[in-house]
Structures are given as structure tokens and as C-alpha cells.
Motif scaffolding. Sequence first.
Motif, PDB file in Angstrom:
ATOM      1  N   VAL A 297       0.837  -1.201   0.000  1.00  0.00           N
ATOM      2  CA  VAL A 297       0.000   0.000   0.000  1.00  0.00           C
ATOM      3  C   VAL A 297       0.871   1.250   0.000  1.00  0.00           C
ATOM      4  O   VAL A 297       0.576   2.230  -0.707  1.00  0.00           O
ATOM      5  CB  VAL A 297      -0.950  -0.008   1.214  1.00  0.00           C
ATOM      6  CG1 VAL A 297      -1.668   1.336   1.356  1.00  0.00           C
ATOM      7  CG2 VAL A 297      -1.967  -1.135   1.077  1.00  0.00           C
ATOM      8  N   ALA A 298       1.951   1.233   0.772  1.00  0.00           N
ATOM      9  CA  ALA A 298       2.859   2.384   0.807  1.00  0.00           C
ATOM     10  C   ALA A 298       3.360   2.715  -0.594  1.00  0.00           C
ATOM     11  O   ALA A 298       3.394   3.890  -1.009  1.00  0.00           O
ATOM     12  CB  ALA A 298       4.021   2.113   1.751  1.00  0.00           C
ATOM     13  N   ARG A 299       3.747   1.710  -1.355  1.00  0.00           N
ATOM     14  CA  ARG A 299       4.249   1.943  -2.709  1.00  0.00           C
ATOM     15  C   ARG A 299       3.166   2.513  -3.616  1.00  0.00           C
ATOM     16  O   ARG A 299       3.432   3.382  -4.457  1.00  0.00           O
ATOM     17  CB  ARG A 299       4.794   0.640  -3.300  1.00  0.00           C
ATOM     18  CG  ARG A 299       6.097   0.163  -2.657  1.00  0.00           C
ATOM     19  CD  ARG A 299       6.703  -0.987  -3.442  1.00  0.00           C
ATOM     20  NE  ARG A 299       5.855  -2.182  -3.407  1.00  0.00           N
ATOM     21  CZ  ARG A 299       5.899  -3.104  -2.445  1.00  0.00           C
ATOM     22  NH1 ARG A 299       6.741  -2.959  -1.424  1.00  0.00           N
ATOM     23  NH2 ARG A 299       5.119  -4.164  -2.486  1.00  0.00           N
ATOM     24  N   GLN A 300       1.940   2.051  -3.454  1.00  0.00           N
ATOM     25  CA  GLN A 300       0.850   2.505  -4.324  1.00  0.00           C
ATOM     26  C   GLN A 300       0.457   3.948  -4.072  1.00  0.00           C
ATOM     27  O   GLN A 300      -0.071   4.609  -4.972  1.00  0.00           O
ATOM     28  CB  GLN A 300      -0.374   1.609  -4.126  1.00  0.00           C
ATOM     29  CG  GLN A 300      -0.214   0.197  -4.661  1.00  0.00           C
ATOM     30  CD  GLN A 300      -1.459  -0.633  -4.423  1.00  0.00           C
ATOM     31  OE1 GLN A 300      -2.484  -0.432  -5.069  1.00  0.00           O
ATOM     32  NE2 GLN A 300      -1.389  -1.557  -3.483  1.00  0.00           N
ATOM     33  N   VAL A 301       0.677   4.451  -2.872  1.00  0.00           N
ATOM     34  CA  VAL A 301       0.226   5.808  -2.548  1.00  0.00           C
ATOM     35  C   VAL A 301       1.374   6.784  -2.350  1.00  0.00           C
ATOM     36  O   VAL A 301       1.161   7.915  -1.893  1.00  0.00           O
ATOM     37  CB  VAL A 301      -0.700   5.805  -1.313  1.00  0.00           C
ATOM     38  CG1 VAL A 301      -1.923   4.950  -1.555  1.00  0.00           C
ATOM     39  CG2 VAL A 301       0.048   5.339  -0.062  1.00  0.00           C
ATOM     40  N   GLY A 302       2.606   6.382  -2.703  1.00  0.00           N
ATOM     41  CA  GLY A 302       3.682   7.348  -2.745  1.00  0.00           C
ATOM     42  C   GLY A 302       4.551   7.471  -1.522  1.00  0.00           C
ATOM     43  O   GLY A 302       5.256   8.477  -1.366  1.00  0.00           O
ATOM     44  N   TYR A 303       4.560   6.465  -0.651  1.00  0.00           N
ATOM     45  CA  TYR A 303       5.454   6.482   0.503  1.00  0.00           C
ATOM     46  C   TYR A 303       6.599   5.501   0.263  1.00  0.00           C
ATOM     47  O   TYR A 303       6.387   4.394  -0.235  1.00  0.00           O
ATOM     48  CB  TYR A 303       4.696   6.124   1.779  1.00  0.00           C
ATOM     49  CG  TYR A 303       3.836   7.282   2.269  1.00  0.00           C
ATOM     50  CD1 TYR A 303       4.361   8.252   3.115  1.00  0.00           C
ATOM     51  CD2 TYR A 303       2.512   7.405   1.855  1.00  0.00           C
ATOM     52  CE1 TYR A 303       3.586   9.320   3.543  1.00  0.00           C
ATOM     53  CE2 TYR A 303       1.738   8.478   2.266  1.00  0.00           C
ATOM     54  CZ  TYR A 303       2.275   9.429   3.112  1.00  0.00           C
ATOM     55  OH  TYR A 303       1.512  10.498   3.521  1.00  0.00           O
ATOM     56  N   GLY A 304       7.806   5.933   0.645  1.00  0.00           N
ATOM     57  CA  GLY A 304       8.993   5.156   0.332  1.00  0.00           C
ATOM     58  C   GLY A 304       9.163   3.890   1.136  1.00  0.00           C
ATOM     59  O   GLY A 304       9.931   3.009   0.746  1.00  0.00           O
TER      60      GLY A 304
END
Length: 308
Positions: free
Chosen positions: A276-283
Motif C-alpha cells: 500500500v505504501a508503494r501505491q500511494v507514494g510512501y517510500g
Amino acid sequence: MTGLLDGPRARGAFLLRSIMNPPWSLRIRDEAPLTLVAVVRGEAWVVPDGAAPQLLRPGDFAVIRGPDHYTVADDPATPPRVVIHPGQRCTTPSGEELHALMDLGVRTWGDSLDGPTMLLTGTYQMRGEVSRRLLGALPQMLVLPGGTIDAPLLALLDTEIVKDEPGQEAVLDRLLDLLLIAVLRAWFARPEVEAPAWYRAHADPVVGRALRLLHNNPAHPWSVAELAAGCGVSRAALARRFTDLVGEPPMTFLTGWRLALAADLLREPDATVGSVARQVGYGSPFALSVAFKRVRGVTPLEHRTAVP
């Protein structure tokens, strides 16, 4: 429009066709975050607690925001005959179970199949299915008169709701989403309705472009400078105009949008905090967890396991 109304994502929503003979009265205490009611035939009164009753005629829609209780009846004076509890459990006011006694077939419930009043009800039962931004923009109840949106959507839901075929639950979920979006779009467009600032901002040639860029690619490492270049204006001009129209700066809006998406994605069975982090722009999962906790008060895992 797509981004702002992308919040409705039904997952196993409760859909029901109710057919009633007068006098009838349903006390709704399910505390669901959002419910759509459509009148197919006959008339129905919706009586929110603490607000004026509203009459629904054939083709009319009501959108009711929870968790407040309300009553749907043939007349505001008719005392409740049925109480709908959380989980859609149906009882008499004294607590006797009723669901089996009033079962009329697949997703059909009521007194008799030829009753003069027929309602279609779709209920979003989990808060993650409807974005907080959208819920915050709605009144406790809105009523959209018949003829305001294309009738085929309602007719199609009426046809599909009684089918019991493979994949039917997914079909009904998507139909409910489409119908709700159509109703809300028509309601926001009414001249007497004060649409929220973020909705009106989409009509602005600069801010609307910025909103579409953010919605279409939330995972991109946006900066105000890059966003301004994409909109053909200076950084200062975009920041000022965006804040004036939307009510918050571009990067604050982006954070809220990313976390709203994350909250929905975390409900998916196979999702991980990392994916989910990758999909919404968190590293990293840690970066998402910190932002999620700061804004929403719980960690992503706590949100995922919380009772809706």
C-alpha cells in the motif's frame, strides 16, 4: 470528478428490495455510514431523528448518512413495526426475530410480492467503503427528485438485485457505486446546493488540472514546483489559488488523498502495509505508518483490524 467521487467502493454491500403493505414503518438503527434508498413504486416517508420528514415518490432517491437513526414509513405517524439493527438483523420493537418471517425470495423482503410500495436499498456497511472527505461533504439526508438522473441505472439494479448467479455480489456492488455516484453528481450540480470547495475547484482551469494530476498519480513524488509547471503557472500562483479554492495547500491535500487511498487499500485481503505504501507514494512501510498515525490517530494495522 472520478477522483473526488472514487470513495464509494462497496464490498459485499447490503442490498435489498422491500415490498410493503400499509401500514408499515421500519426503524433503522444499523448505524451504517451511508445508505441509498430508491422508490420504485408507491410512496415512503423518511424521518431522520431531529429533522423534518421527507416524502419520497416513485423515482426519488434519498442518501442518508449514518450513524444517526431514522425511520422509513408509509406515514410519519405510523409507529415502528420493524427494527433494523447493526448487521441488518431485523426484529420487532420487542426484540422478536423477523427476517425469516418476511423473506420473499432472493434479496426480497416484506409483506407480499404485490404490495403497493417497493423500495430498493443499498447500504455501505464499512466506513472504509466511503471516503471521509465525501461523507463530510454530505448533509444528514439529501433527497433527489425522480427524473434527475438516467432511469436505466435504477431499472438495472431492480433487475439484478433478485438474481442469484455466480459473481452477482460484485455486480451489485458496482451497480450501487454507479448509482450513488450518479445521484451525488446530480445533487452537487443543483443550483440550491452549496457543493464543497474541493468539488467546485474542479471547474477551475488551473486548480482542476492540479487536482487531476494528483488524483491520477498519487504515488508520484510531487512538489509544488512540478505541479505548477504541469499547470502552466508559477509556484506561488498555484499555491495561492489552490489554497483559496480547495481550502488547504496542495501538499496537504495530497497527503490527505494518499492516506484516504491507503485506508481503502488496507481493507483489501491481500494488501500489506508495504504494498500500500508503494501505491500511494510512501517510500517505506514505516513512512506510511508514521503519516497514517499522525493524521488518523491509529496505525495502518490497527485501522485494518478495527471493527468498521
